[in-house]
Enzyme design. Structure first.
Site, PDB file in Angstrom:
ATOM      1  N   TYR A   1       0.832  -1.204   0.000  1.00 13.85           N
ATOM      2  CA  TYR A   1       0.000   0.000   0.000  1.00 13.85           C
ATOM      3  C   TYR A   1       0.866   1.253   0.000  1.00 13.85           C
ATOM      4  CZ  TYR A   1      -3.813   3.132   1.385  1.00 13.85           C
ATOM      5  OH  TYR A   1      -4.732   4.145   1.430  1.00 13.85           O
TER       6      TYR A   1
ATOM      7  N   LYS B   1       1.003   3.997  -3.018  1.00 15.75           N
ATOM      8  CA  LYS B   1       0.601   5.380  -2.771  1.00 15.75           C
ATOM      9  C   LYS B   1       1.765   6.352  -2.991  1.00 15.75           C
ATOM     10  CE  LYS B   1      -3.771   4.870  -1.838  1.00 15.75           C
ATOM     11  NZ  LYS B   1      -4.799   5.414  -2.767  1.00 15.75           N
TER      12      LYS B   1
END
Length: 252
Positions: free
Chosen positions: A158, A162
């Site tokens: 993640y 991002k």
């Protein structure tokens, strides 16, 4: 309230709930023509009907952003109905069920690929189709996270995805700003009270993630929607290539 979104054609991914739903409602209230996508068709169609019943203009389509064919079809149908795009809001994203446990050392391939494809590759597919069908002087918004600007243990896929969204945003801003006056910015929410954040709490044993922010509460989806609407309108027309943190001071 800014009214200069009236009759602007805006597309929104991740529109079926949370920040996306709040954004679509706010855009419609300000007069935009809203095209919405997400994975769950029923809430999208309900929202489109709600907006149209209130006198707005909206359309909705189920789209998996990992499939560029579905993305391209949605954008083509939007242009056919409303005309070329004036703005885009890319909020579709996902977290793994193994959040807080995905160390680099133990990470599985399937989880890595799903998270990166949804959060980063899907954002690229959407931006590519949007830019190919956008009027000059438009505005594109991507969705990062506090994980876009710092590391978090156990969240490697993640965090990597991002961070990648920020790089994609800044590169696109440098490509289309000088030639087309299109602005590209990334929002970076912290703890926002959404269904996705509820999954984060579940991954944390059902407990609130400890409040690290200076404002000791969760953010609201409508607060994110307000930032999005500002970045789409002419009041922010000298802002591009930025990461707009909306995290209650978590990363201060």
């Amino acid at each position: 309230m800014s009214n200069n979104l009236k009759d602007k054609v805006i597309v929104v991914t991740g529109a079926g709930g949370g920040m996306g739903l709040a954004t679509c409602k706010m855009l419609a209230a300000r007069g935009a023509k809203v095209s919405m996508s997400g994975l769950r068709e029923a809430p999208l169609q309900e929202l489109a009907a709600e907006i149209e019943a209130a006198g707005g203009q909206a359309m909705a389509q189920r789209v998996d952003v990992r499939d560029d064919g579905q993305v391209n079809d949605w954008i083509a149908k939007t242009v056919a109905r409303f005309g070329k795009l004036d703005g885009a809001v890319n909020l579709a994203g996902a977290i793994p069920q193994t959040f807080f446990a995905d160390t680099v050392e133990k990470h599985g391939n399937d989880t890595w690929e799903f998270i990166v494809q949804t959060n980063l590759t899907g954002t690229m597919y959407c931006m590519r189709a949007q830019l190919q069908n956008m009027n000059d002087n438009g505005s594109i918004i991507t969705c990062g996270s506090t994980a876009s600007v710092m590391g978090e243990p156990g969240c490697s896929a993640y965090v990597a995805a991002k961070h990648g969204v920020v790089g994609l945003t800044k590169s696109a801003a440098k490509e289309v700003g000088p030639t087309r006056n299109i602005r590209v910015n990334c929002i970076a929410p912290g703890m926002i009270d959404t269904a996705m954040y509820q999954k984060v709490k579940e991954a944390n044993g059902g407990e609130h993630v400890p409040f690290k922010q200076l404002i000791k509460r969760e953010g609201r989806p409508d607060e994110v929607a307000s930032l999005v609407c500002w970045l789409l309108c002419d009041e922010s027309r000298y802002i591009t290539g930025t990461v707009q943190l909306i995290d209650g001071g978590w990363t201060a």
